[in-house]
Motif scaffolding. Structure first.
Motif, PDB file in Angstrom:
ATOM      1  N   SER A  88      -9.704  -0.770  -7.770  1.00 15.03           N
ATOM      2  CA  SER A  88      -8.412  -0.537  -7.624  1.00 15.03           C
ATOM      3  C   SER A  88      -7.741  -1.392  -8.407  1.00 15.03           C
ATOM      4  N   SER A  89      -6.556  -1.011  -8.783  1.00 14.68           N
ATOM      5  CA  SER A  89      -5.576  -2.089  -9.790  1.00 14.68           C
ATOM      6  C   SER A  89      -4.726  -2.604  -8.511  1.00 14.68           C
ATOM      7  N   HIS A  90      -4.864  -2.344  -7.377  1.00 13.66           N
ATOM      8  CA  HIS A  90      -3.961  -3.179  -6.196  1.00 13.66           C
ATOM      9  C   HIS A  90      -5.170  -4.269  -5.612  1.00 13.66           C
ATOM     10  N   LEU A  91      -5.441  -5.536  -6.106  1.00 10.93           N
ATOM     11  CA  LEU A  91      -6.234  -6.398  -5.483  1.00 10.93           C
ATOM     12  C   LEU A  91      -5.726  -6.998  -4.585  1.00 10.93           C
ATOM     13  N   HIS A  92      -4.509  -7.290  -4.595  1.00  8.81           N
ATOM     14  CA  HIS A  92      -3.775  -8.081  -3.573  1.00  8.81           C
ATOM     15  C   HIS A  92      -2.605  -7.128  -2.609  1.00  8.81           C
ATOM     16  N   PRO A  93      -2.819  -6.916  -1.439  1.00 13.75           N
ATOM     17  CA  PRO A  93      -1.775  -6.144  -0.717  1.00 13.75           C
ATOM     18  C   PRO A  93      -0.641  -6.737  -0.514  1.00 13.75           C
ATOM     19  N   LYS A  94       0.294  -5.560  -0.765  1.00 13.40           N
ATOM     20  CA  LYS A  94       1.959  -6.176  -0.638  1.00 13.40           C
ATOM     21  C   LYS A  94       2.320  -6.218   0.806  1.00 13.40           C
ATOM     22  N   ALA A  95       3.030  -7.161   1.154  1.00 10.42           N
ATOM     23  CA  ALA A  95       3.571  -7.277   2.454  1.00 10.42           C
ATOM     24  C   ALA A  95       4.555  -6.123   2.617  1.00 10.42           C
ATOM     25  N   PRO A  96       4.519  -5.515   3.859  1.00 10.69           N
ATOM     26  CA  PRO A  96       5.262  -4.400   3.976  1.00 10.69           C
ATOM     27  C   PRO A  96       6.811  -4.848   4.386  1.00 10.69           C
ATOM     28  N   SER A  97       7.707  -4.038   4.087  1.00 11.59           N
ATOM     29  CA  SER A  97       9.089  -4.338   4.588  1.00 11.59           C
ATOM     30  C   SER A  97       9.192  -4.115   6.197  1.00 11.59           C
ATOM     31  N   ASN A  98      10.307  -4.559   6.738  1.00 10.37           N
ATOM     32  CA  ASN A  98      10.399  -4.489   7.949  1.00 10.37           C
ATOM     33  C   ASN A  98      10.643  -2.950   8.283  1.00 10.37           C
ATOM     34  N   ALA A  99      11.192  -2.102   7.433  1.00  4.51           N
ATOM     35  CA  ALA A  99      11.514  -0.803   7.755  1.00  4.51           C
ATOM     36  C   ALA A  99      10.220   0.041   7.638  1.00  4.51           C
ATOM     37  N   ALA A 100       9.339  -0.384   6.794  1.00  4.48           N
ATOM     38  CA  ALA A 100       7.976   0.379   6.607  1.00  4.48           C
ATOM     39  C   ALA A 100       7.307   0.951   7.629  1.00  4.48           C
ATOM     40  N   GLU A 101       6.980   2.121   7.568  1.00  4.21           N
ATOM     41  CA  GLU A 101       6.511   2.820   8.769  1.00  4.21           C
ATOM     42  C   GLU A 101       4.718   2.592   8.476  1.00  4.21           C
ATOM     43  N   ASP A 102       4.326   1.978   7.587  1.00  2.00           N
ATOM     44  CA  ASP A 102       2.877   1.792   7.273  1.00  2.00           C
ATOM     45  C   ASP A 102       2.890   0.707   6.361  1.00  2.00           C
ATOM     46  N   GLY A 103       1.391   0.098   5.897  1.00  2.00           N
ATOM     47  CA  GLY A 103       1.322  -0.894   5.211  1.00  2.00           C
ATOM     48  C   GLY A 103       1.112  -2.216   5.928  1.00  2.00           C
ATOM     49  N   ARG A 104       0.747  -2.036   7.119  1.00  2.00           N
ATOM     50  CA  ARG A 104       0.474  -3.038   7.881  1.00  2.00           C
ATOM     51  C   ARG A 104      -1.022  -3.365   8.127  1.00  2.00           C
ATOM     52  N   GLY A 105      -1.907  -2.665   7.770  1.00  2.00           N
ATOM     53  CA  GLY A 105      -3.497  -2.672   8.070  1.00  2.00           C
ATOM     54  C   GLY A 105      -4.021  -3.907   7.643  1.00  2.00           C
ATOM     55  N   LEU A 106      -3.753  -4.340   6.420  1.00  2.00           N
ATOM     56  CA  LEU A 106      -4.393  -5.613   5.928  1.00  2.00           C
ATOM     57  C   LEU A 106      -4.124  -6.660   6.495  1.00  2.00           C
ATOM     58  N   VAL A 107      -2.722  -6.609   6.933  1.00  2.00           N
ATOM     59  CA  VAL A 107      -2.079  -7.985   7.560  1.00  2.00           C
ATOM     60  C   VAL A 107      -2.560  -7.916   9.144  1.00  2.00           C
ATOM     61  N   LEU A 108      -2.887  -6.912   9.637  1.00  2.00           N
ATOM     62  CA  LEU A 108      -3.689  -6.959  10.945  1.00  2.00           C
ATOM     63  C   LEU A 108      -5.092  -7.508  10.820  1.00  2.00           C
ATOM     64  N   VAL A 109      -5.696  -6.917   9.726  1.00  2.00           N
ATOM     65  CA  VAL A 109      -7.146  -7.445   9.588  1.00  2.00           C
ATOM     66  C   VAL A 109      -7.159  -8.948   9.133  1.00  2.00           C
ATOM     67  N   GLN A 110      -6.121  -9.407   8.316  1.00  2.00           N
ATOM     68  CA  GLN A 110      -5.932 -11.024   8.101  1.00  2.00           C
ATOM     69  C   GLN A 110      -5.755 -11.613   9.326  1.00  2.00           C
ATOM     70  N   SER A 111      -5.050 -11.290  10.126  1.00  2.00           N
ATOM     71  CA  SER A 111      -4.488 -11.781  11.229  1.00  2.00           C
ATOM     72  C   SER A 111      -5.709 -12.221  12.410  1.00  2.00           C
ATOM     73  N   LEU A 112      -6.553 -10.859  12.582  1.00  2.00           N
ATOM     74  CA  LEU A 112      -7.795 -10.857  13.417  1.00  2.00           C
ATOM     75  C   LEU A 112      -8.842 -11.649  12.782  1.00  2.00           C
ATOM     76  N   ALA A 113      -8.969 -11.741  11.421  1.00  2.00           N
ATOM     77  CA  ALA A 113     -10.045 -12.579  10.984  1.00  2.00           C
ATOM     78  C   ALA A 113      -9.551 -13.991  11.241  1.00  2.00           C
TER      79      ALA A 113
END
Length: 138
Positions: A88-113
């Motif tokens: 993938s060319s996206h090696l670093h996930p972007k933080a989602p905006s507050n209005a975004a309906e998706d894009g929080r999965g890796l933030v959740l993974v990081q938090s759980l880790a």
């Protein structure tokens, strides 16, 4: 636990078919069953959520045709490894905006880790995402 399954290859931007999405639930159930069978029910809730997020990302974003999920023990850590075989060319996930309906999965993974004193990362030029959770010591 090692499970490999196929998914439908599709053009970028096209949503996966329902049968691919159903494989997320299959992987969650397999992970929970395996962890319980190994006496690791104490980490099953977090691990199942991480499996769900990483497998979903692989199905939705990889564009590949096969995904492998591996749960393994390393020292005092449970390692969750999801490989889709597509760099993938996206090696670093972007933080989602507050209005975004998706894009929080890796933030959740990081938090759980972090909560389990573990870590997560991306290898193989983006073809593999992994997470390690520290197991409780007695």
């Amino acid at each position: 636990m090692r499970s490999t399954f196929g998914i439908k290859q599709r053009p970028p931007g096209e949503l996966p078919p329902p049968e691919d999405g159903e494989k997320v639930g299959v992987m969650r159930r397999r992970a929970r069953q395996r962890l319980s069978a190994c006496g690791l029910a104490c980490v099953a809730d977090e691990a199942v959520l991480i499996v769900s997020e990483l497998v979903t990302n692989a199905i939705v974003h990889s564009g590949g045709r096969e995904i492998t999920v591996i749960l393994s023990l390393r020292a005092n850590f449970l390692r969750i490894h999801v490989h889709d075989g597509v760099p993938s060319s996206h090696l670093h996930p972007k933080a989602p905006s507050n209005a975004a309906e998706d894009g929080r999965g890796l933030v959740l993974v990081q938090s759980l880790a972090e909560e389990r004193r573990g870590t997560w990362g991306i290898d193989d030029a983006g073809a593999t995402t992994w997470c390690e959770l520290r197991l409780a010591t007695s």
